[in-house]
Design a protein around this motif. Structure first.
Motif, PDB file in Angstrom:
ATOM      1  N   HIS A  78     -15.195 -49.389 -10.446  1.00 13.36           N
ATOM      2  CA  HIS A  78     -13.804 -50.109  -9.937  1.00 13.36           C
ATOM      3  C   HIS A  78     -11.836 -49.772 -11.027  1.00 13.36           C
ATOM      4  N   TYR A  79     -12.880 -49.052 -12.677  1.00 16.59           N
ATOM      5  CA  TYR A  79     -11.687 -48.884 -12.895  1.00 16.59           C
ATOM      6  C   TYR A  79     -11.142 -47.438 -11.886  1.00 16.59           C
ATOM      7  N   GLY A  80     -11.958 -46.549 -12.107  1.00 17.00           N
ATOM      8  CA  GLY A  80     -11.433 -44.838 -11.030  1.00 17.00           C
ATOM      9  C   GLY A  80     -10.877 -45.321 -10.157  1.00 17.00           C
ATOM     10  N   CYS A  81     -11.208 -46.545  -9.217  1.00 19.82           N
ATOM     11  CA  CYS A  81      -9.718 -46.928  -7.595  1.00 19.82           C
ATOM     12  C   CYS A  81      -8.622 -47.524  -8.338  1.00 19.82           C
ATOM     13  N   MET A  82      -8.848 -48.746  -9.416  1.00 21.15           N
ATOM     14  CA  MET A  82      -7.464 -48.806  -9.610  1.00 21.15           C
ATOM     15  C   MET A  82      -6.469 -47.930 -10.422  1.00 21.15           C
ATOM     16  N   VAL A  83      -6.754 -46.616 -10.772  1.00 27.29           N
ATOM     17  CA  VAL A  83      -6.054 -45.501 -11.250  1.00 27.29           C
ATOM     18  C   VAL A  83      -6.104 -45.028 -10.498  1.00 27.29           C
ATOM     19  N   LEU A 128      -3.779 -49.219 -17.767  1.00 21.55           N
ATOM     20  CA  LEU A 128      -4.776 -49.828 -17.703  1.00 21.55           C
ATOM     21  C   LEU A 128      -6.340 -49.086 -17.849  1.00 21.55           C
ATOM     22  N   ILE A 129      -5.528 -47.772 -18.105  1.00 17.86           N
ATOM     23  CA  ILE A 129      -7.113 -46.982 -18.696  1.00 17.86           C
ATOM     24  C   ILE A 129      -7.402 -46.520 -20.074  1.00 17.86           C
ATOM     25  N   ARG A 130      -6.096 -47.050 -21.363  1.00 20.97           N
ATOM     26  CA  ARG A 130      -6.084 -47.623 -21.987  1.00 20.97           C
ATOM     27  C   ARG A 130      -6.413 -48.848 -22.762  1.00 20.97           C
ATOM     28  N   ARG A 131      -6.442 -50.053 -21.554  1.00 22.11           N
ATOM     29  CA  ARG A 131      -7.473 -50.516 -21.582  1.00 22.11           C
ATOM     30  C   ARG A 131      -8.796 -51.143 -21.444  1.00 22.11           C
ATOM     31  N   MET A 132      -9.472 -50.319 -21.040  1.00 21.73           N
ATOM     32  CA  MET A 132     -10.851 -49.971 -20.803  1.00 21.73           C
ATOM     33  C   MET A 132     -11.402 -50.100 -21.582  1.00 21.73           C
ATOM     34  N   THR A 133     -12.853 -51.389 -21.654  1.00 18.45           N
ATOM     35  CA  THR A 133     -13.354 -51.240 -22.076  1.00 18.45           C
ATOM     36  C   THR A 133     -15.105 -50.961 -22.357  1.00 18.45           C
ATOM     37  N   ILE A 134     -14.815 -49.623 -21.099  1.00 20.33           N
ATOM     38  CA  ILE A 134     -16.107 -48.518 -21.443  1.00 20.33           C
ATOM     39  C   ILE A 134     -15.322 -46.558 -21.301  1.00 20.33           C
ATOM     40  N   GLU A 135     -15.577 -46.509 -22.062  1.00 20.44           N
ATOM     41  CA  GLU A 135     -14.800 -45.024 -22.556  1.00 20.44           C
ATOM     42  C   GLU A 135     -14.595 -43.917 -21.119  1.00 20.44           C
ATOM     43  N   PRO A 136     -13.244 -43.556 -20.148  1.00 18.92           N
ATOM     44  CA  PRO A 136     -12.690 -43.389 -19.109  1.00 18.92           C
ATOM     45  C   PRO A 136     -13.341 -41.808 -19.258  1.00 18.92           C
TER      46      PRO A 136
END
Length: 299
Positions: free
Chosen positions: A212-217, A232-240
């Motif tokens: 999900h994060y990958g699509c948004m970024v 958004l990357i900095r707010r991720m709840t998992i390690e990018p």
């Protein structure tokens, strides 16, 4: 072969399959002089659990060619799943014909497997035909048709199908939103992606995963919203991971952002220190911006 021995061997095959010892399961199965429906189904399950998809289909072929041994709906669904993952449209179509010839009830389980098989094998039209004929549709069925449309670039139709799913009061899950956000990414629908990403977390209480994060970024970076993507990357709840930073890097390259590219590059170099392509790319970006003193600093 005594019934007790058959049951024992069947249990052993199942145990070998669950532990990943496919070799021992295969040897034991080959030693059986009488293989009934349950044994063959157990062996098919063993192969499927261990991604031995061709072998699973092989046992199924042997099953339907053996007089007095017939598969049930669980077996049919499992073998259709194997065809889907192999991308074997020919075999999947033959199994569909077998279902028709033997008057199987195309219930929600077999129907979902057929929808998924045709979608994954590239036959979206047949997938839709099966889908619309189903009396009952579960979440897996809706996800399969949405994903199939999305993967084959029928983005508008995939989003329409998602709306129909919501109208039917079927609650989406994380898999659904991976397909929906993927459609938005390919079509550049930034606002739509923002809407569904927020809806996923706020309305459905689904925690985003790396896809999900990958699509948004990716979609934000492509659209030049690089600061928002970085936030958004900095707010991720998992390690990018490298895919996330790579999407940011791609946006920086596209839009010539030398500030954020340094952040993305540093993270990527830490994750993949031996990938010289990153150093070359960074050097080229500095050169294009006439920042030659920076080029010299790049390894």
């Amino acid at each position: 072969m005594p019934g007790r021995k058959i049951a024992s061997w069947n249990t052993m095959i199942s145990g070998y399959g669950k532990s990943g010892d496919v070799g021992s399961a295969t040897i034991l199965f080959s030693q059986m002089t009488s293989r009934d429906f349950i044994m063959r189904t157990t062996m098919i399950a063993c192969y499927l659990q261990n991604k031995r998809l061709k072998e699973a289909i092989g046992v199924f072929k042997e099953m339907i060619e053996t007089p007095g041994v017939s598969p049930d709906e669980v077996t049919m669904s499992s073998v259709l799943s194997a065809c889907a993952h192999l991308g074997s449209l020919e075999m999947g179509s033959k199994i569909h014909n077998y279902l028709k010839q033997n008057r199987f009830d195309i219930n929600v389980y077999i129907g979902s497997a057929l929808v998924d098989m045709y979608a994954k094998c590239g036959s979206v039209t047949r997938s839709l035909l099966v889908f619309f004929k189903l009396r009952e549709k579960n979440l897996f069925c809706w996800n399969s048709i949405i994903e199939g449309l999305a993967v084959h670039r029928y983005g508008e139709q995939a989003l329409d199908m998602f709306k129909k799913m919501e109208n039917e009061k079927i609650k989406p899950n994380g898999v659904t939103f991976i397909s929906v956000l993927g459609v938005c990414t390919h079509a550049g629908l930034v606002e739509v992606a923002r809407k569904w990403f927020l809806s996923m977390t706020h309305d459905y209480n689904i925690s985003p995963v790396i896809e999900h994060y990958g699509c948004m970024v990716d979609i934000l970076s492509r659209a030049g919203q690089l600061e928002e993507a970085l936030e958004l990357i900095r707010r991720m709840t998992i390690e990018p991971n490298s895919v996330i930073w790579g999407a940011s890097l791609g946006g920086c390259k596209l839009h010539g952002n030398l500030e954020i590219v340094q952040v993305s590059m540093e993270k990527l170099m830490n994750l993949e220190p031996d990938n010289n392509e990153y150093y070359v790319l960074l050097g080229n970006m500095y050169a294009e911006a006439d920042r030659w003193s920076e080029v010299k600093k790049v390894r």
